[in-house]
Design a protein around this motif. Structure first.
Motif, PDB file in Angstrom:
ATOM      1  N   ASN A  36       9.465 -15.950  29.187  1.00  0.00           N
ATOM      2  CA  ASN A  36       8.724 -14.824  28.603  1.00  0.00           C
ATOM      3  C   ASN A  36       9.475 -14.255  27.401  1.00  0.00           C
ATOM      4  O   ASN A  36      10.022 -13.159  27.480  1.00  0.00           O
ATOM      5  CB  ASN A  36       8.524 -13.716  29.645  1.00  0.00           C
ATOM      6  N   THR A  56       3.016  -4.799  26.616  1.00  0.00           N
ATOM      7  CA  THR A  56       2.426  -5.804  27.504  1.00  0.00           C
ATOM      8  C   THR A  56       3.510  -6.721  28.053  1.00  0.00           C
ATOM      9  O   THR A  56       3.533  -7.057  29.247  1.00  0.00           O
ATOM     10  CB  THR A  56       1.355  -6.625  26.753  1.00  0.00           C
ATOM     11  N   TRP A  57       4.427  -7.139  27.200  1.00  0.00           N
ATOM     12  CA  TRP A  57       5.546  -7.998  27.583  1.00  0.00           C
ATOM     13  C   TRP A  57       6.412  -7.310  28.639  1.00  0.00           C
ATOM     14  O   TRP A  57       6.782  -7.923  29.642  1.00  0.00           O
ATOM     15  CB  TRP A  57       6.350  -8.342  26.323  1.00  0.00           C
ATOM     16  N   LYS A  60       4.681  -7.277  31.992  1.00  0.00           N
ATOM     17  CA  LYS A  60       4.722  -8.603  32.609  1.00  0.00           C
ATOM     18  C   LYS A  60       6.088  -8.861  33.237  1.00  0.00           C
ATOM     19  O   LYS A  60       6.171  -9.355  34.366  1.00  0.00           O
ATOM     20  CB  LYS A  60       4.409  -9.681  31.558  1.00  0.00           C
ATOM     21  N   GLN A  63       6.358  -6.826  36.464  1.00  0.00           N
ATOM     22  CA  GLN A  63       5.575  -7.400  37.565  1.00  0.00           C
ATOM     23  C   GLN A  63       6.273  -8.608  38.160  1.00  0.00           C
ATOM     24  O   GLN A  63       6.292  -8.778  39.383  1.00  0.00           O
ATOM     25  CB  GLN A  63       4.185  -7.811  37.082  1.00  0.00           C
ATOM     26  N   GLU A  64       6.861  -9.444  37.330  1.00  0.00           N
ATOM     27  CA  GLU A  64       7.535 -10.640  37.816  1.00  0.00           C
ATOM     28  C   GLU A  64       8.811 -10.308  38.584  1.00  0.00           C
ATOM     29  O   GLU A  64       9.202 -11.022  39.487  1.00  0.00           O
ATOM     30  CB  GLU A  64       7.846 -11.592  36.663  1.00  0.00           C
TER      31      GLU A  64
END
Length: 66
Positions: A36, A56-57, A60, A63-64
């Motif tokens: 990512n 947004t990055w 993400k 969440q991961e």
């Protein structure tokens, strides 16, 4: 659309400019950065970041990690 410089992104992420540069370099991407990478736009050789893409990055990555 808000565009950030390396300095502004470093401040936002509470990191050094060097760390930001390393996250944008394909040669040094490892771990989460390899999967990512930070979203970057090069304009006349200068690195710029769309704030919405960075948010947004970050979401993400968060969440991961959970």
């Amino acid at each position: 659309m808000e565009i950030l410089t390396v300095d502004e992104l470093a401040t936002l992420l509470k990191m050094s400019k060097r760390q930001v540069y390393e996250m944008t370099s394909t040669r040094t991407r490892t771990g989460a950065m390899k999967k990512n990478p930070v979203p970057v736009v090069r304009i006349n050789g200068n690195l710029r970041f769309r704030k919405v893409d960075v948010e947004t990055w970050l979401a993400k990555l968060t969440q991961e990690a959970a």
